[in-house]
Design an enzyme around this catalytic site. Structure first.
Site: not given
Ligand SMILES: O=P(O)(O)O[C@H]1O[C@H](CO)[C@@H](O)[C@H](O)[C@H]1O
Ligand SMILES: O=P(O)(O)O[C@H]1O[C@H](CO)[C@@H](O)[C@H](O)[C@H]1O
Lengths: 348, 348
Positions: A30, A52, A55, A115, A155, A163, A166, A168, A170
């Site tokens: 709280k 992008c 894309c 996108h 991420n 960054s 779109h 994605h 890794q």
């Protein structure tokens, strides 16, 4: 044991997968917040963005043109943290300075040509196409003898260092084993030797019994806020069959994994009616380096949001110097996740 | 050994204090950044803020009024993560679920009555008063038999989860040993057994020899970007005398510590001409629990900024699932820190 007070006493819990502890302060949720708040990302993106680099048809930093792809699409990261041609050499001085060259391959996977979407807004079929591509990439990379470990991850959200909005993920494949994997190998091996079953098989069955932290329980997969979760809404996805890596998943299992990821990320988005940021990734057994049959495939979701779409948990100070600390309990978080609709709020 | 390429080959380095590795990608520091940027905090704050719970004379959340203090000031955190009256009990189930109650005391230290200052803008004498208070608090807390470890730290800047810009730090004293301390105990004990000297004595002497990562080298203290730094401008402050905790510092050493902290934080602020955010804290030997003569007092600075006042390093994805990763090398960071003026940019 029965009287242990999990809901109001500060306590530590042991992460069975790493052997490390976290501090839980349930009485503290709280606490008012006057600190930094996050910008809420605008929800309106075009289906195609000419600027992008993910894309279809667009040109990337190195001049390559993306194909006009229809499902998912993979390529080598233009700014890879690891390189394919690094020669392995070693440096050592007086038990104080120690370094080893690391060879690797970093890839980027665009999840969809669209996108404007994110995983929870994609169809089960489209997510299944991503799972297929993960499996295919893992299989191909694992054929290179020098690759010992493959990290598949995503991420999501600018707050998690992403960054490009779109959708994605890794893949980093490398010549040695990362720290977190080494911890999980040791813990899982110990458990297997002692009990003759994988740690995560025993764990998901225990959670079925308890019914306190379960989020999703379908035929082939199980999602839970682990007893030892550090992040407020952290979850762990476990395959019910104890496989070592994604290559072993059948067609049916891959469909179920797609469904699980879809449902879990929809529940996440619905908590604060926002595109829920996270880092997520699979932990799989090392490859080309011996027997790891005690290693049980799983996937971690580490989402930072705590109280609202704009207030996150900061893992700083005490957390960096001592160990992770959390305010809301894993049981509370599981309850919140279970109460969410499985229809995405934008479609509701 | 002489040919190892630290400046362009991706490689891992071992953190001697934890035994864990980090990934260094030196070739990657020219990566463009299109992701999240941080707000640069406004530099103009009043010397006194009537809404601040740390300013002299103001009333805090629990109704207590702060004294009209002139140097530093300490009190028990109104939203403590640990409580003084927690009964120690234990929970264990099938090698899968393990929890232990944790007892503790959390304190807040205001560094100065001045709302508008930060450590690098304070006089050496004012910083010395903070060091004195740290020593006094540590000494008092250590008298409680049940306290086994004391974490002194500071979160600076909203980007580091600090919710009040009034310069302050925290002290968390607790009944068990945190994870990071356990790792450092094991590594330091091993080194001591093998070499008959503390790990950090050997380390700072090695760095004097190398002259590649040194930032500050005065009579009693040494500051270095450690060979194994994870954060872009991470530093490690080491006392030249191998003491276990702050109680052992002489008057002269305390003055030198104040000077070291002042110079280091001024250099930090000067890099990007901004109030440089960080989490910093001392690692000291456990108390009331045996012999830890191999444990050598030190202080970590973990600052997140990477390229500018608004672009930080994100420890996400690969870092959370595998191990920390950095782009600029520790040697480059040390060079940047060494080149800074020791006069604060606001006074220059
Ligand atoms: O106690 P504070 O300053 O309100 O809170 C800050 O520091 C704590 C200790 O590092 C963290 O647990 C919190 O996440 C952070 O926001
Ligand atoms: O590779 P990206 O998406 O540009 O970068 C992001 O993910 C990487 C892997 O988790 C991190 O090392 C970076 O700090 C983060 O910004």
């Amino acid at each position: 044991n029965n009287t242990f007070d999990f809901t109001s006493n500060p306590h530590t819990r042991i992460n069975s997968l790493t052997g490390e502890k976290i501090l839980v302060s349930p009485h503290r949720n709280k606490r008012p917040w006057q600190g930094q708040t996050e910008e809420i990302s605008s929800e309106d993106r075009p289906a195609y963005d000419e600027k992008c680099y993910l894309c279809p048809g667009n040109t990337r930093a190195d001049g390559t043109q993306n194909p006009d792809y229809k499902e998912s699409f993979v390529f080598v990261n233009d700014f890879s943290a690891l390189l394919n041609d690094t020669k392995i050499e070693h440096f050592e001085e007086d038990d104080l300075l120690s370094a080893t060259a690391e060879r690797g391959i970093c890839k980027v996977i665009s999840f969809t040509p669209r996108h404007d979407l994110t995983l929870p807004e994609m169809s089960t079929e489209a997510i299944k196409a991503v799972v297929d591509l993960w499996q295919q990439e893992f299989t191909e990379l694992a054929q290179k003898e020098w690759i010992k470990y493959i990290q598949i991850f995503e991420n999501k959200g600018s707050i998690m260092g992403c960054s490009n909005p779109h959708p994605h993920g890794q893949i980093w494949a490398q010549s040695s084993l990362p720290v977190e994997i080494e911890k999980e190998i040791a813990q899982q091996e110990n458990y297997f030797k002692k009990h003759g079953t994988t740690l995560l098989t025993a764990y998901w069955k225990k959670e079925v019994e308890k019914q306190e932290r379960v989020v999703i329980d379908n035929e082939h997969f199980f999602a839970v806020v682990p007893f030892w979760a550090s992040w407020p809404y952290e979850t762990l996805v476990i395959s019910k069959r104890a496989v070592q890596d994604i290559r072993q998943f059948s067609e049916e299992e891959k469909i179920d994994l797609a469904k699980t990821l879809q449902e879990l990320t929809i529940r996440y988005d619905n908590i604060f009616k926002t595109s829920f940021p996270y880092s997520a990734g699979m932990h799989q057994a090392p490859i080309n380096s011996g027997d790891f049959s005690s290693f049980h495939w799983h996937m971690h979701f580490y989402p930072p949001l705590l109280r609202s779409a704009s207030v996150k948990k900061f893992m700083v100070g005490y957390e960096m110097l001592a160990n992770p600390q959390r305010d809301i309990t894993p049981e509370f978080a599981a309850d919140v996740l279970r109460k969410q609709s499985t229809t995405h709020y934008k479609k509701g």
